[in-house]
Design a protein around this motif. Structure first.
Motif, PDB file in Angstrom:
ATOM      1  N   ALA A 165       4.569 -17.084 -42.997  1.00  0.00           N
ATOM      2  CA  ALA A 165       3.371 -17.079 -44.141  1.00  0.00           C
ATOM      3  C   ALA A 165       2.058 -17.520 -43.813  1.00  0.00           C
ATOM      4  CB  ALA A 165       3.949 -17.834 -45.367  1.00  0.00           C
ATOM      5  N   ILE A 166       2.005 -18.492 -42.698  1.00  0.00           N
ATOM      6  CA  ILE A 166       0.688 -18.874 -42.304  1.00  0.00           C
ATOM      7  C   ILE A 166      -0.156 -17.858 -41.352  1.00  0.00           C
ATOM      8  CG2 ILE A 166      -0.494 -20.551 -41.086  1.00  0.00           C
ATOM      9  CD1 ILE A 166       1.703 -22.399 -41.459  1.00  0.00           C
ATOM     10  N   PRO A 167      -1.332 -17.325 -41.952  1.00  0.00           N
ATOM     11  CA  PRO A 167      -2.010 -16.485 -41.231  1.00  0.00           C
ATOM     12  C   PRO A 167      -2.355 -16.683 -39.799  1.00  0.00           C
ATOM     13  CG  PRO A 167      -3.170 -17.011 -43.265  1.00  0.00           C
ATOM     14  CD  PRO A 167      -2.257 -17.929 -43.163  1.00  0.00           C
ATOM     15  N   ALA A 168      -2.252 -15.723 -39.007  1.00  0.00           N
ATOM     16  CA  ALA A 168      -2.417 -15.945 -37.463  1.00  0.00           C
ATOM     17  C   ALA A 168      -3.683 -15.369 -37.037  1.00  0.00           C
ATOM     18  CB  ALA A 168      -1.305 -15.209 -36.742  1.00  0.00           C
ATOM     19  N   PRO A 169      -4.396 -15.871 -35.849  1.00  0.00           N
ATOM     20  CA  PRO A 169      -5.771 -15.451 -35.470  1.00  0.00           C
ATOM     21  C   PRO A 169      -5.518 -14.149 -34.833  1.00  0.00           C
ATOM     22  CG  PRO A 169      -4.685 -17.125 -33.971  1.00  0.00           C
ATOM     23  CD  PRO A 169      -3.999 -16.994 -35.218  1.00  0.00           C
ATOM     24  N   THR A 170      -4.178 -13.648 -34.586  1.00  0.00           N
ATOM     25  CA  THR A 170      -4.152 -12.108 -34.269  1.00  0.00           C
ATOM     26  C   THR A 170      -3.578 -11.239 -34.967  1.00  0.00           C
ATOM     27  OG1 THR A 170      -2.027 -12.787 -33.539  1.00  0.00           O
ATOM     28  CG2 THR A 170      -3.519 -13.181 -31.725  1.00  0.00           C
ATOM     29  N   THR A 207      -5.601 -18.593 -28.205  1.00  0.00           N
ATOM     30  CA  THR A 207      -5.420 -18.272 -29.438  1.00  0.00           C
ATOM     31  C   THR A 207      -6.507 -16.800 -29.346  1.00  0.00           C
ATOM     32  OG1 THR A 207      -7.387 -19.331 -30.425  1.00  0.00           O
ATOM     33  CG2 THR A 207      -5.377 -20.085 -30.615  1.00  0.00           C
ATOM     34  N   PHE A 208      -7.043 -16.553 -28.393  1.00  0.00           N
ATOM     35  CA  PHE A 208      -8.240 -15.518 -28.337  1.00  0.00           C
ATOM     36  C   PHE A 208      -8.317 -14.830 -26.978  1.00  0.00           C
ATOM     37  CE2 PHE A 208     -10.529 -19.078 -28.018  1.00  0.00           C
ATOM     38  CZ  PHE A 208     -11.497 -18.909 -26.918  1.00  0.00           C
ATOM     39  N   ILE A 209      -7.388 -15.460 -26.063  1.00  0.00           N
ATOM     40  CA  ILE A 209      -7.563 -14.941 -24.558  1.00  0.00           C
ATOM     41  C   ILE A 209      -7.375 -13.373 -24.674  1.00  0.00           C
ATOM     42  CG2 ILE A 209      -5.041 -15.099 -24.318  1.00  0.00           C
ATOM     43  CD1 ILE A 209      -8.054 -16.115 -21.737  1.00  0.00           C
ATOM     44  N   ASP A 210      -6.617 -12.628 -25.382  1.00  0.00           N
ATOM     45  CA  ASP A 210      -6.306 -11.302 -25.285  1.00  0.00           C
ATOM     46  C   ASP A 210      -7.709 -10.798 -25.543  1.00  0.00           C
ATOM     47  OD1 ASP A 210      -3.744 -11.706 -24.520  1.00  0.00           O
ATOM     48  OD2 ASP A 210      -2.853 -10.982 -26.406  1.00  0.00           O
ATOM     49  N   ARG A 211      -8.389 -11.248 -26.356  1.00  0.00           N
ATOM     50  CA  ARG A 211      -9.988 -10.438 -26.799  1.00  0.00           C
ATOM     51  C   ARG A 211     -10.804 -10.305 -25.414  1.00  0.00           C
ATOM     52  NH1 ARG A 211     -13.104 -12.734 -31.724  1.00  0.00           N
ATOM     53  NH2 ARG A 211     -13.930 -10.424 -31.542  1.00  0.00           N
ATOM     54  N   LEU A 212     -10.303 -11.373 -24.594  1.00  0.00           N
ATOM     55  CA  LEU A 212     -11.342 -11.203 -23.468  1.00  0.00           C
ATOM     56  C   LEU A 212     -11.167 -10.369 -22.318  1.00  0.00           C
ATOM     57  CD1 LEU A 212     -11.859 -15.247 -23.221  1.00  0.00           C
ATOM     58  CD2 LEU A 212     -13.066 -13.560 -24.903  1.00  0.00           C
ATOM     59  N   TYR A 213      -9.949 -10.004 -22.178  1.00  0.00           N
ATOM     60  CA  TYR A 213      -9.352  -9.229 -21.133  1.00  0.00           C
ATOM     61  C   TYR A 213      -8.531  -8.156 -21.385  1.00  0.00           C
ATOM     62  CZ  TYR A 213     -10.878 -13.714 -18.740  1.00  0.00           C
ATOM     63  OH  TYR A 213     -11.557 -14.723 -18.714  1.00  0.00           O
ATOM     64  N   ASN A 214      -7.813  -8.255 -22.433  1.00  0.00           N
ATOM     65  CA  ASN A 214      -6.824  -6.925 -22.751  1.00  0.00           C
ATOM     66  C   ASN A 214      -6.487  -6.952 -24.073  1.00  0.00           C
ATOM     67  OD1 ASN A 214      -4.638  -5.066 -22.073  1.00  0.00           O
ATOM     68  ND2 ASN A 214      -3.046  -6.739 -22.127  1.00  0.00           N
ATOM     69  N   PHE A 215      -7.485  -6.497 -24.823  1.00  0.00           N
ATOM     70  CA  PHE A 215      -7.434  -6.538 -26.324  1.00  0.00           C
ATOM     71  C   PHE A 215      -6.631  -5.417 -26.739  1.00  0.00           C
ATOM     72  CE2 PHE A 215      -9.622  -5.179 -30.393  1.00  0.00           C
ATOM     73  CZ  PHE A 215      -8.865  -6.275 -31.253  1.00  0.00           C
ATOM     74  N   ASN A 216      -5.633  -5.690 -27.491  1.00  0.00           N
ATOM     75  CA  ASN A 216      -4.537  -4.806 -28.102  1.00  0.00           C
ATOM     76  C   ASN A 216      -4.076  -3.910 -27.074  1.00  0.00           C
ATOM     77  OD1 ASN A 216      -4.875  -5.588 -30.722  1.00  0.00           O
ATOM     78  ND2 ASN A 216      -6.578  -4.064 -31.133  1.00  0.00           N
ATOM     79  N   GLY A 243      -4.190 -22.387 -21.148  1.00  0.00           N
ATOM     80  CA  GLY A 243      -4.384 -21.973 -22.799  1.00  0.00           C
ATOM     81  C   GLY A 243      -5.036 -22.987 -23.643  1.00  0.00           C
ATOM     82  N   SER A 244      -4.814 -24.450 -23.331  1.00  0.00           N
ATOM     83  CA  SER A 244      -5.135 -25.330 -24.598  1.00  0.00           C
ATOM     84  C   SER A 244      -6.508 -25.741 -24.274  1.00  0.00           C
ATOM     85  CB  SER A 244      -4.099 -26.673 -24.231  1.00  0.00           C
ATOM     86  OG  SER A 244      -4.509 -27.119 -22.914  1.00  0.00           O
ATOM     87  N   VAL A 245      -7.478 -25.253 -23.430  1.00  0.00           N
ATOM     88  CA  VAL A 245      -8.873 -25.528 -23.448  1.00  0.00           C
ATOM     89  C   VAL A 245      -9.585 -25.107 -24.597  1.00  0.00           C
ATOM     90  CG1 VAL A 245     -10.877 -24.920 -22.271  1.00  0.00           C
ATOM     91  CG2 VAL A 245      -9.016 -25.174 -20.963  1.00  0.00           C
ATOM     92  N   ASP A 267     -23.601 -11.005 -35.430  1.00  0.00           N
ATOM     93  CA  ASP A 267     -24.226 -11.123 -34.051  1.00  0.00           C
ATOM     94  C   ASP A 267     -23.071 -10.577 -32.994  1.00  0.00           C
ATOM     95  OD1 ASP A 267     -26.758 -11.787 -35.189  1.00  0.00           O
ATOM     96  OD2 ASP A 267     -26.392 -13.633 -34.709  1.00  0.00           O
ATOM     97  N   GLN A 268     -22.050 -10.337 -33.277  1.00  0.00           N
ATOM     98  CA  GLN A 268     -20.841 -10.114 -32.547  1.00  0.00           C
ATOM     99  C   GLN A 268     -20.348 -11.310 -31.775  1.00  0.00           C
ATOM    100  OE1 GLN A 268     -22.195  -6.192 -30.443  1.00  0.00           O
ATOM    101  NE2 GLN A 268     -20.547  -5.181 -31.753  1.00  0.00           N
ATOM    102  N   GLU A 269     -20.614 -12.465 -32.329  1.00  0.00           N
ATOM    103  CA  GLU A 269     -19.969 -13.715 -31.647  1.00  0.00           C
ATOM    104  C   GLU A 269     -19.125 -14.275 -32.699  1.00  0.00           C
ATOM    105  OE1 GLU A 269     -23.594 -15.974 -30.823  1.00  0.00           O
ATOM    106  OE2 GLU A 269     -24.190 -14.667 -29.552  1.00  0.00           O
ATOM    107  N   GLY A 270     -18.186 -13.669 -33.257  1.00  0.00           N
ATOM    108  CA  GLY A 270     -17.043 -14.152 -33.801  1.00  0.00           C
ATOM    109  C   GLY A 270     -16.026 -14.547 -33.000  1.00  0.00           C
ATOM    110  N   LEU A 271     -15.465 -15.700 -33.191  1.00  0.00           N
ATOM    111  CA  LEU A 271     -14.169 -16.156 -32.027  1.00  0.00           C
ATOM    112  C   LEU A 271     -13.185 -15.916 -32.840  1.00  0.00           C
ATOM    113  CD1 LEU A 271     -13.890 -17.494 -29.207  1.00  0.00           C
ATOM    114  CD2 LEU A 271     -13.707 -19.433 -30.529  1.00  0.00           C
ATOM    115  N   LEU A 272     -12.734 -16.343 -34.112  1.00  0.00           N
ATOM    116  CA  LEU A 272     -11.442 -15.934 -34.742  1.00  0.00           C
ATOM    117  C   LEU A 272     -11.721 -15.173 -35.878  1.00  0.00           C
ATOM    118  CD1 LEU A 272      -9.616 -19.386 -34.477  1.00  0.00           C
ATOM    119  CD2 LEU A 272      -9.488 -17.413 -33.228  1.00  0.00           C
TER     120      LEU A 272
END
Length: 272
Positions: A165-170, A207-216, A243-245, A267-272
């Motif tokens: 039920a809890i929404p995930a950042p991905t 929680t967002f590493i895939d967006r930086l290197y391998n999105f979808n 990953g915990s940084v 500004d295309q600076e949304g992290l989550l």
């Protein structure tokens, strides 16, 4: 206060007010004056604990708000997220969205101890979480709202439902909409407004590493990220790094509850 900020605060306050209602409850069952006679100092006690905690932990307000949000998405706002493992309980603390992520439990414990000293056996943990969420937002410069009170604490937890039920950042937009709809929230205005809580606090690189290197699974970064911001994030979260940084959700005012979340998205600076 600008007219834009005032409108934003009213919207968010209204939506938090709605979220604090357990599923299926009627408004008259809860009341902002529930403890006026039995524990009139409850707000000031919780406020003081948060003020003390903020001195050494500037992100505790965001953590407490997130704790309440995650609690409410699993069978309503019933403090089930606070229950530990036992012979009959599988704690929601170990659900994927919460494990090594949800925090602030020791601050909630301090609140409960202080409230019990003043008003033994009166205030529920569920209401403490609700008040803590409102006070955390307000102390960070955000809105205040009337907190409906009178919840009862759950004696059971549901780790399986927490995972679902809890929404995930991905989560995709469609998945997020379905999860909001499942708890009676609007899939447009509520989703947009409550997402604005990501205007303060931190996120772990994982929680967002895939967006930086391998999105979808494309092998490339998310094209919606500003190139300069992308490089800044990559320096903090390198491939193969820990990953915990922690990274600020808002690169400019990470400890303030404001409308920068929405500006950052533009500004295309949304992290989550």
């Amino acid at each position: 206060m600008s007219e834009t900020m005032s409108s934003f605060q009213c919207i968010v306050a209204t939506l938090f007010f709605a979220l604090l209602l357990p599923p299926g409850s009627l408004a008259f069952e809860l009341s902002p004056s529930f403890y006026d006679e039995t524990c009139p100092e409850v707000f000031s006690i919780i406020r003081g604990i948060i003020e003390d905690a903020l001195l050494s932990d500037p992100r505790i307000g965001a953590s407490l708000l997130r704790l309440h949000f995650h609690d409410c998405f699993v069978n309503g706002c019933d403090a089930s997220i606070l229950l530990d493992n036992s012979a009959t309980i599988e704690s929601e603390k170990e659900a994927t969205p919460n494990n090594n992520s949800a925090r602030g439990f020791e601050v909630v414990d301090a609140m409960k101890i202080a409230v019990e000293y003043e008003c033994p056996g009166i205030v529920s943990c569920a209401d403490i979480l609700a008040i803590a969420a409102q006070e955390s937002v307000n102390q960070a410069g955000g809105p205040s709202w009337l907190v409906l009170l009178g919840r009862r604490d759950s004696k059971t937890a549901n780790r399986t439902l927490a995972d679902i039920a809890i929404p995930a950042p991905t989560g995709t937009l469609d998945v997020l909409k379905s999860k909001f709809a499942a708890v009676g929230l609007n899939t447009t205005s509520d989703l947009v407004a409550l997402s604005g809580a990501h205007t303060f606090g931190r996120a772990q690189c994982k929680t967002f590493i895939d967006r930086l290197y391998n999105f979808n699974g494309t092998g490339n970064p998310d094209h919606t990220l500003n190139a300069t911001y992308l490089e800044t994030l990559r320096k903090v979260c390198p491939q193969g790094g820990h990953g915990s940084v922690l990274v600020n959700l808002d690169p400019t005012t990470p400890n303030t509850f404001d409308k920068n979340y929405y500006t950052n998205l533009q500004d295309q600076e949304g992290l989550l």
